[in-house]
Motif scaffolding. Sequence first.
Motif, PDB file in Angstrom:
ATOM      1  N   PRO A 131       0.819  -1.226   0.000  1.00  0.00           N
ATOM      2  CA  PRO A 131       0.000   0.000   0.000  1.00  0.00           C
ATOM      3  C   PRO A 131       0.847   1.268   0.000  1.00  0.00           C
ATOM      4  O   PRO A 131       0.523   2.226  -0.699  1.00  0.00           O
ATOM      5  CB  PRO A 131      -0.818  -0.133   1.279  1.00  0.00           C
ATOM      6  N   ALA A 132       1.933   1.269   0.777  1.00  0.00           N
ATOM      7  CA  ALA A 132       2.792   2.454   0.840  1.00  0.00           C
ATOM      8  C   ALA A 132       3.449   2.714  -0.510  1.00  0.00           C
ATOM      9  O   ALA A 132       3.527   3.862  -0.973  1.00  0.00           O
ATOM     10  CB  ALA A 132       3.854   2.277   1.926  1.00  0.00           C
ATOM     11  N   GLU A 133       3.924   1.641  -1.162  1.00  0.00           N
ATOM     12  CA  GLU A 133       4.566   1.799  -2.470  1.00  0.00           C
ATOM     13  C   GLU A 133       3.575   2.278  -3.519  1.00  0.00           C
ATOM     14  O   GLU A 133       3.891   3.119  -4.363  1.00  0.00           O
ATOM     15  CB  GLU A 133       5.195   0.470  -2.901  1.00  0.00           C
ATOM     16  N   ARG A 134       2.354   1.738  -3.476  1.00  0.00           N
ATOM     17  CA  ARG A 134       1.334   2.158  -4.441  1.00  0.00           C
ATOM     18  C   ARG A 134       0.996   3.633  -4.266  1.00  0.00           C
ATOM     19  O   ARG A 134       0.828   4.362  -5.248  1.00  0.00           O
ATOM     20  CB  ARG A 134       0.072   1.293  -4.293  1.00  0.00           C
ATOM     21  N   ALA A 135       0.867   4.057  -3.015  1.00  0.00           N
ATOM     22  CA  ALA A 135       0.547   5.459  -2.753  1.00  0.00           C
ATOM     23  C   ALA A 135       1.682   6.371  -3.215  1.00  0.00           C
ATOM     24  O   ALA A 135       1.440   7.411  -3.836  1.00  0.00           O
ATOM     25  CB  ALA A 135       0.276   5.661  -1.256  1.00  0.00           C
ATOM     26  N   ARG A 136       2.926   5.972  -2.933  1.00  0.00           N
ATOM     27  CA  ARG A 136       4.074   6.790  -3.369  1.00  0.00           C
ATOM     28  C   ARG A 136       4.157   6.834  -4.895  1.00  0.00           C
ATOM     29  O   ARG A 136       4.486   7.872  -5.487  1.00  0.00           O
ATOM     30  CB  ARG A 136       5.369   6.238  -2.775  1.00  0.00           C
ATOM     31  N   ASN A 191      -2.638  18.601  -6.792  1.00  0.00           N
ATOM     32  CA  ASN A 191      -1.889  18.886  -5.561  1.00  0.00           C
ATOM     33  C   ASN A 191      -2.591  18.297  -4.342  1.00  0.00           C
ATOM     34  O   ASN A 191      -1.934  17.762  -3.430  1.00  0.00           O
ATOM     35  CB  ASN A 191      -1.702  20.396  -5.390  1.00  0.00           C
ATOM     36  N   ASP A 192      -3.925  18.384  -4.318  1.00  0.00           N
ATOM     37  CA  ASP A 192      -4.685  17.785  -3.208  1.00  0.00           C
ATOM     38  C   ASP A 192      -4.490  16.267  -3.177  1.00  0.00           C
ATOM     39  O   ASP A 192      -4.314  15.670  -2.103  1.00  0.00           O
ATOM     40  CB  ASP A 192      -6.174  18.102  -3.351  1.00  0.00           C
ATOM     41  N   LEU A 193      -4.513  15.638  -4.349  1.00  0.00           N
ATOM     42  CA  LEU A 193      -4.349  14.187  -4.415  1.00  0.00           C
ATOM     43  C   LEU A 193      -2.922  13.771  -4.075  1.00  0.00           C
ATOM     44  O   LEU A 193      -2.711  12.731  -3.435  1.00  0.00           O
ATOM     45  CB  LEU A 193      -4.732  13.680  -5.807  1.00  0.00           C
ATOM     46  N   ILE A 194      -1.950  14.563  -4.489  1.00  0.00           N
ATOM     47  CA  ILE A 194      -0.552  14.275  -4.131  1.00  0.00           C
ATOM     48  C   ILE A 194      -0.401  14.294  -2.614  1.00  0.00           C
ATOM     49  O   ILE A 194       0.239  13.412  -2.024  1.00  0.00           O
ATOM     50  CB  ILE A 194       0.397  15.287  -4.791  1.00  0.00           C
ATOM     51  N   ALA A 195      -0.990  15.304  -1.978  1.00  0.00           N
ATOM     52  CA  ALA A 195      -0.933  15.385  -0.518  1.00  0.00           C
ATOM     53  C   ALA A 195      -1.626  14.187   0.120  1.00  0.00           C
ATOM     54  O   ALA A 195      -1.127  13.614   1.101  1.00  0.00           O
ATOM     55  CB  ALA A 195      -1.577  16.688  -0.048  1.00  0.00           C
ATOM     56  N   LEU A 196      -2.756  13.779  -0.457  1.00  0.00           N
ATOM     57  CA  LEU A 196      -3.498  12.635   0.075  1.00  0.00           C
ATOM     58  C   LEU A 196      -2.688  11.348  -0.045  1.00  0.00           C
ATOM     59  O   LEU A 196      -2.564  10.581   0.932  1.00  0.00           O
ATOM     60  CB  LEU A 196      -4.815  12.484  -0.673  1.00  0.00           C
ATOM     61  N   PHE A 197      -2.101  11.090  -1.216  1.00  0.00           N
ATOM     62  CA  PHE A 197      -1.308   9.869  -1.405  1.00  0.00           C
ATOM     63  C   PHE A 197      -0.044   9.890  -0.541  1.00  0.00           C
ATOM     64  O   PHE A 197       0.398   8.846  -0.053  1.00  0.00           O
ATOM     65  CB  PHE A 197      -0.941   9.697  -2.874  1.00  0.00           C
ATOM     66  N   SER A 198       0.531  11.054  -0.373  1.00  0.00           N
ATOM     67  CA  SER A 198       1.725  11.165   0.494  1.00  0.00           C
ATOM     68  C   SER A 198       1.369  10.816   1.930  1.00  0.00           C
ATOM     69  O   SER A 198       2.138  10.117   2.620  1.00  0.00           O
ATOM     70  CB  SER A 198       2.302  12.578   0.405  1.00  0.00           C
ATOM     71  N   GLN A 199       0.210  11.268   2.393  1.00  0.00           N
ATOM     72  CA  GLN A 199      -0.239  10.922   3.762  1.00  0.00           C
ATOM     73  C   GLN A 199      -0.503   9.421   3.864  1.00  0.00           C
ATOM     74  O   GLN A 199      -0.151   8.795   4.870  1.00  0.00           O
ATOM     75  CB  GLN A 199      -1.511  11.710   4.092  1.00  0.00           C
ATOM     76  N   GLN A 200      -1.119   8.869   2.837  1.00  0.00           N
ATOM     77  CA  GLN A 200      -1.391   7.422   2.854  1.00  0.00           C
ATOM     78  C   GLN A 200      -0.095   6.619   2.868  1.00  0.00           C
ATOM     79  O   GLN A 200      -0.002   5.608   3.578  1.00  0.00           O
ATOM     80  CB  GLN A 200      -2.229   7.034   1.622  1.00  0.00           C
ATOM     81  N   ALA A 201       0.888   7.051   2.098  1.00  0.00           N
ATOM     82  CA  ALA A 201       2.167   6.345   2.072  1.00  0.00           C
ATOM     83  C   ALA A 201       2.848   6.401   3.428  1.00  0.00           C
ATOM     84  O   ALA A 201       3.406   5.399   3.898  1.00  0.00           O
ATOM     85  CB  ALA A 201       3.076   6.973   1.004  1.00  0.00           C
ATOM     86  N   GLN A 202       2.783   7.569   4.061  1.00  0.00           N
ATOM     87  CA  GLN A 202       3.398   7.707   5.372  1.00  0.00           C
ATOM     88  C   GLN A 202       2.684   6.864   6.421  1.00  0.00           C
ATOM     89  O   GLN A 202       3.321   6.226   7.252  1.00  0.00           O
ATOM     90  CB  GLN A 202       3.376   9.178   5.799  1.00  0.00           C
ATOM     91  N   ALA A 203       1.346   6.846   6.333  1.00  0.00           N
ATOM     92  CA  ALA A 203       0.571   6.071   7.301  1.00  0.00           C
ATOM     93  C   ALA A 203       0.781   4.562   7.119  1.00  0.00           C
ATOM     94  O   ALA A 203       0.729   3.800   8.088  1.00  0.00           O
ATOM     95  CB  ALA A 203      -0.907   6.410   7.165  1.00  0.00           C
ATOM     96  N   ALA A 204       1.014   4.129   5.871  1.00  0.00           N
ATOM     97  CA  ALA A 204       1.163   2.701   5.584  1.00  0.00           C
ATOM     98  C   ALA A 204       2.597   2.216   5.800  1.00  0.00           C
ATOM     99  O   ALA A 204       2.843   0.997   5.781  1.00  0.00           O
ATOM    100  CB  ALA A 204       0.728   2.403   4.158  1.00  0.00           C
ATOM    101  N   SER A 205       3.523   3.129   5.949  1.00  0.00           N
ATOM    102  CA  SER A 205       4.949   2.718   6.089  1.00  0.00           C
ATOM    103  C   SER A 205       5.214   2.147   7.478  1.00  0.00           C
ATOM    104  O   SER A 205       4.582   2.518   8.456  1.00  0.00           O
ATOM    105  CB  SER A 205       5.854   3.931   5.864  1.00  0.00           C
TER     106      SER A 205
END
Length: 205
Positions: A131-136, A191-205
């Motif tokens: 999940p983290a890799e997919r989000a990144r 930009n909103d989606l980039i921020a969202l995926f970055s948060q998801q990647a951080q949360a899944a790491s």
Amino acid sequence: MNGTLPKKQASELWTRFRAANNHFFERLKVHIATQQATAGSPGTPASPEDLLARKRALAERAEALMSVPPQEAIHQAKALQAEWKQVGTVRGEESDRIWQRFMVACDKIFELSALEYHLRKRVGGEAATSPAERARFRASTLRELLKDDQQELEVLRDNLDKLSPSAANDAFRQMLQTKIRSFERKIRTKNDLIALFSQQAQAAS
């Protein structure tokens, strides 16, 4: 009436019963009329509050599409847009705020659908598995696409700046302004989606 009550008392009780009965059915009629207005019954105009409630519900449904697979979400978003057009016009700041919510939510769905389409067509596909890799991976892909949007926006703005103020150019000027607003929205959404995926990647790491 069983005949055991005095005539005067029986009459008073009957009068009170009829009054209560009439009151109940009058309230029921008002409730039914309100429900019909909320449901958009023909010939029964809905109040501004009813229209705002419907639009607010549509905005909430559009926002909830973020948890739906993109291919299904985009069809639902288009259906919601069609529903929105069927709701009457309401003016005011609250209506504008709800419209902004709805528009932003739909923009995100369309951008996500475009992203997934891009990823499917991309040579090599998506190698990320966790999940983290997919989000990144999605965040980085959006950054690449964002550069193209920003370049296109710069060209449009430059063309608008160079356009002669002549009335003969009014139609072309309006077209450029419309495209500029469209790209500005696309950039904000990415930009909103980039921020969202970055948060998801951080949360899944």
